[in-house]
Write a protein that holds these residues in place. Sequence first.
Motif, mmCIF file in Angstrom:
data_model
loop_
_atom_site.group_PDB
_atom_site.id
_atom_site.type_symbol
_atom_site.label_atom_id
_atom_site.label_comp_id
_atom_site.label_asym_id
_atom_site.label_seq_id
_atom_site.Cartn_x
_atom_site.Cartn_y
_atom_site.Cartn_z
ATOM 1 N N UNK A 1 30.457 41.615 31.584
ATOM 2 C CA UNK A 1 30.946 42.313 30.387
ATOM 3 C C UNK A 1 30.780 43.830 30.561
ATOM 4 N N UNK A 2 29.653 44.215 31.124
ATOM 5 C CA UNK A 2 29.411 45.641 31.349
ATOM 6 C C UNK A 2 30.385 46.199 32.386
ATOM 7 N N UNK A 3 30.646 45.429 33.432
ATOM 8 C CA UNK A 3 31.601 45.876 34.459
ATOM 9 C C UNK A 3 32.999 46.019 33.871
ATOM 10 N N UNK A 4 33.356 45.088 32.997
ATOM 11 C CA UNK A 4 34.661 45.172 32.343
ATOM 12 C C UNK A 4 34.747 46.470 31.530
ATOM 13 N N UNK A 5 33.651 46.764 30.832
ATOM 14 C CA UNK A 5 33.602 47.960 29.972
ATOM 15 C C UNK A 5 33.729 49.246 30.807
ATOM 16 N N UNK B 1 40.763 27.195 39.991
ATOM 17 C CA UNK B 1 40.962 26.405 38.774
ATOM 18 C C UNK B 1 39.695 26.363 37.910
ATOM 19 N N UNK B 2 38.557 26.138 38.556
ATOM 20 C CA UNK B 2 37.333 25.917 37.769
ATOM 21 C C UNK B 2 36.574 27.183 37.412
ATOM 22 N N UNK B 3 36.644 28.189 38.270
ATOM 23 C CA UNK B 3 35.808 29.382 38.045
ATOM 24 C C UNK B 3 36.646 30.625 37.770
ATOM 25 N N UNK B 4 37.584 30.925 38.658
ATOM 26 C CA UNK B 4 38.276 32.213 38.553
ATOM 27 C C UNK B 4 39.170 32.295 37.329
ATOM 28 N N UNK B 5 39.943 31.263 37.100
ATOM 29 C CA UNK B 5 40.868 31.339 35.967
ATOM 30 C C UNK B 5 40.113 31.445 34.632
ATOM 31 N N UNK C 1 37.120 37.502 30.565
ATOM 32 C CA UNK C 1 36.998 38.949 30.771
ATOM 33 C C UNK C 1 38.359 39.505 31.204
ATOM 34 N N UNK C 2 39.311 39.565 30.281
ATOM 35 C CA UNK C 2 40.688 39.916 30.684
ATOM 36 C C UNK C 2 40.817 41.329 31.236
ATOM 37 N N UNK C 3 39.864 42.203 30.924
ATOM 38 C CA UNK C 3 39.965 43.582 31.424
ATOM 39 C C UNK C 3 39.216 43.796 32.730
ATOM 40 N N UNK C 4 38.542 42.759 33.212
ATOM 41 C CA UNK C 4 37.748 42.905 34.443
ATOM 42 C C UNK C 4 38.684 42.853 35.647
ATOM 43 N N UNK C 5 38.655 43.889 36.471
ATOM 44 C CA UNK C 5 39.500 43.883 37.672
ATOM 45 C C UNK C 5 38.798 43.109 38.779
ATOM 46 N N UNK C 6 39.541 42.194 39.400
ATOM 47 C CA UNK C 6 38.949 41.241 40.350
ATOM 48 C C UNK C 6 39.736 41.232 41.659
ATOM 49 N N UNK C 7 38.990 41.148 42.762
ATOM 50 C CA UNK C 7 39.622 40.912 44.065
ATOM 51 C C UNK C 7 39.206 39.527 44.559
ATOM 52 N N UNK D 1 48.388 41.656 36.400
ATOM 53 C CA UNK D 1 47.637 42.901 36.627
ATOM 54 C C UNK D 1 46.160 42.616 36.684
ATOM 55 N N UNK D 2 45.446 43.507 37.344
ATOM 56 C CA UNK D 2 43.993 43.380 37.375
ATOM 57 C C UNK D 2 43.476 42.402 38.405
ATOM 58 N N UNK D 3 44.363 41.726 39.129
ATOM 59 C CA UNK D 3 43.920 40.783 40.161
ATOM 60 C C UNK D 3 44.624 41.126 41.472
ATOM 61 N N UNK D 4 43.820 41.209 42.534
ATOM 62 C CA UNK D 4 44.371 41.480 43.867
ATOM 63 C C UNK D 4 43.667 40.566 44.850
#
Length: 352
Positions: free
Chosen positions: A126-130, A157-161, A167-173, A191-194
């Motif tokens: 949550x803090x990283x998203x912020x 399917x079980x974890x990432x999605x 955390x829709x604003x958290x940018x993830x690779x 967006x936000x996923x690479x």
Amino acid sequence: MSINDISIRRPDDWHLHLRDGDVLAAVTPHTSVDFARAIVMPNLVPPVVTTGDAAAYRERILAAVPDGHRFEPLMTLYLTETTDPNDVAAGASSGLITAVKLYPAGATTNSASGVRDIKKVYAVLARMEEIDLPLLVHGEVTDEEIDIFDREAVFIERVLDPLRRRFPGLRIVLEHVTTADGVDYVKSSSGGLAATITTHHLIINRNAILAGGIRPHYYCLPVAKRESHRAALCEAATSGDSRFFLGTDSAPHVDAAKETACGCAGIFSSPVTLGCVAQVFDNHGALDRLEAFTSLNGPAFYRLPANEERIRLIKHDAPIELPASITTADGGITVFDPPIDIHWQREQAAST
Ligand code: DOR
Ligand code: ZN
């Protein structure tokens, strides 16, 4: 007309293992000669968990960079169930920390301190998203019942999605994506996923590891999948799609740790990566999109400037003789041996 010579912005490596001690000293120059920056993985023993650990590790890396090489290590923190959100935020705001790495506990090399219960890291996420600090994920579940070739798809399917929904604003690779499922999932995001793609997953499929004898130097995690998945990775990398960029996952282990009854996962590709990746793009008729993959898409995701410096790559008529191994004070380390001819090489004088 075939192209024999290209100039691209100096590349970056968005996923790299440099280790520590004598191995760090031996492998770092093989990255710093070709790459301007690298996201450095934190899975040391013990792992890089605090901003203080990362600051000390950064100094040790810089001490291993030869005079005349320009190289900036981009530091990451190893996420544990006791990571302090305030420490992460302090590291990010000081500019020292570029990202945080999530290893599911037991997923790979030195991941024992990783995350068992994802809920326990919600406060950090949550803090990283912020503060808009990217999360890098090793995308494999560790459940014994899940076949090793399915662990990436099941993780999505079980974890990432679910994580992305929470955390829709958290940018993830999605690091070292290895499947068509992973590629499709990244492409479906708005967006936000690479995803990073490694050198070796563009070149080998699982036959390289298992057909005609077991070849430990092709063993890594996530393990290489069947040919259709490799083809999907090549399509994604060479498409120019900005959500895909190079992360070599060059992961050195001394030969004694690879050539044994229970060998470590990891392929050491830094010394040969640029030639290999250029060859893959050439074979796909996509040399005009090489720079996007190696030098533009990564900085854009991380919101960093692209490198201004340029390098030249030359195509030789005869296949290049690649180094078989390097020596370190801890023992020899075998270099990735691509089972395809490599004709491309960085022009020697231009890059350092
Ligand atoms: O093959 C791998 N080696 N995969 C990883 O995720 C970790 C790495 C290592 O640290 O050796
Ligand atoms: Zn890795």
